[in-house]
Motif scaffolding. Structure first.
Motif, short mmCIF file in Angstrom:
data_model
loop_
_atom_site.label_atom_id
_atom_site.label_comp_id
_atom_site.label_asym_id
_atom_site.label_seq_id
_atom_site.Cartn_x
_atom_site.Cartn_y
_atom_site.Cartn_z
N ALA A 144 -0.23 27.10 10.10
CA ALA A 144 -0.65 26.23 11.38
C ALA A 144 -1.72 27.01 12.12
O ALA A 144 -2.48 26.47 12.55
CB ALA A 144 0.46 25.93 11.94
N ARG A 145 -1.27 28.21 12.27
CA ARG A 145 -2.31 29.12 13.32
C ARG A 145 -3.76 29.17 12.68
O ARG A 145 -4.72 29.28 13.22
CB ARG A 145 -1.48 30.29 13.61
CG ARG A 145 -0.14 30.47 14.54
CD ARG A 145 0.20 31.48 14.76
NE ARG A 145 1.46 31.30 15.63
CZ ARG A 145 2.45 32.31 15.57
NH1 ARG A 145 2.56 33.39 14.74
NH2 ARG A 145 3.71 31.97 16.57
N SER A 146 -3.63 29.45 11.28
CA SER A 146 -4.90 29.76 10.85
C SER A 146 -5.84 28.48 10.37
O SER A 146 -6.88 28.47 10.29
CB SER A 146 -4.93 30.59 9.61
OG SER A 146 -4.19 29.81 8.55
N CYS A 176 8.59 24.67 16.94
CA CYS A 176 8.75 25.08 18.34
C CYS A 176 7.82 26.32 18.45
O CYS A 176 7.20 26.63 19.33
CB CYS A 176 10.05 25.38 18.57
SG CYS A 176 11.13 24.04 18.84
N LYS A 177 7.90 27.12 17.46
CA LYS A 177 6.98 28.32 17.48
C LYS A 177 5.49 27.89 17.22
O LYS A 177 4.54 28.63 17.93
CB LYS A 177 7.42 29.30 16.10
CG LYS A 177 8.71 30.00 16.33
CD LYS A 177 8.75 31.16 15.23
CE LYS A 177 10.03 31.89 15.62
NZ LYS A 177 10.03 32.82 16.72
N ILE A 178 5.06 26.98 16.57
CA ILE A 178 3.74 26.39 16.44
C ILE A 178 3.22 25.89 17.81
O ILE A 178 2.00 26.05 18.24
CB ILE A 178 3.71 25.36 15.26
CG1 ILE A 178 3.73 26.25 14.04
CG2 ILE A 178 2.31 24.87 15.55
CD1 ILE A 178 3.93 25.26 12.75
N ARG A 179 4.37 25.21 18.52
CA ARG A 179 3.93 24.80 19.71
C ARG A 179 3.54 25.75 20.85
O ARG A 179 2.81 25.74 21.65
CB ARG A 179 5.01 23.70 20.47
CG ARG A 179 5.06 22.60 19.70
CD ARG A 179 4.18 21.39 20.36
NE ARG A 179 4.57 20.00 19.83
CZ ARG A 179 3.90 19.54 19.11
NH1 ARG A 179 2.62 20.08 18.74
NH2 ARG A 179 4.00 18.23 18.53
N GLU A 180 4.45 26.88 20.73
CA GLU A 180 4.39 28.01 21.45
C GLU A 180 2.89 28.62 21.59
O GLU A 180 2.43 29.10 22.22
CB GLU A 180 5.53 29.24 21.37
CG GLU A 180 6.88 28.47 21.89
CD GLU A 180 7.95 29.59 21.26
OE1 GLU A 180 7.59 30.36 20.64
OE2 GLU A 180 9.02 29.09 21.53
N SER A 181 2.35 28.64 20.17
CA SER A 181 1.09 29.16 19.84
C SER A 181 0.04 28.75 20.38
O SER A 181 -1.28 28.92 20.54
CB SER A 181 1.02 29.51 18.52
OG SER A 181 0.55 28.46 17.85
#
Length: 131
Positions: free
Chosen positions: A43-45, A67-72
């Protein structure tokens, strides 16, 4: 016309191949992930518009990964594709920020409408089957 970018995550390879086949005519399926940690990385890349994810996956479950993806800082919309039929799972996914909840046995009927609803900022929940 720019097609929406979709990232698919499921720990069953055959299922995400079926998802890719179903979606590729309408969306750019930009990647797949087989566990929650890989989903976060992808998701980040890849910066997808929509992420279709299972709930129960290795390392991180779909809700934890979301949740981690949203935090990024990702603005991707989330559609959960799952076998779970209990209302508690629906509530947990939606309260965490998901917009779609599709039961796997209804994938062919409900996944496209759920993604389109998510892209429009609207929620979509499959009719829950018997538990």
């Amino acid at each position: 016309m720019i097609r929406p970018r979709v990232l698919v995550a499921d720990d069953h390879v055959a299922l995400f191949e079926a998802e890719r086949a179903l979606l590729s005519g309408h969306f750019d399926v930009v990647g797949t992930a087989a566990d929650g940690a890989a989903l976060v990385e992808q998701a980040r890349s890849l910066c997808p518009d929509v992420i279709v994810t299972d709930i129960t996956m290795p390392i991180l479950n779909g809700i934890e990964a979301m949740c981690k993806i949203r935090e990024s800082g990702s603005r991707a919309q989330f559609v959960f594709l799952t076998v779970h039929r209990e209302k508690e799972f629906v509530e947990a996914c939606m309260e965490a920020g998901g917009l779609g909840y599709v039961q796997k046995y209804r994938m062919n009927q409900d996944l496209m409408p759920a993604i389109l609803a998510a892209l429009a900022g609207q929620s979509y929940v499959s009719k829950l089957g018997p538990t």
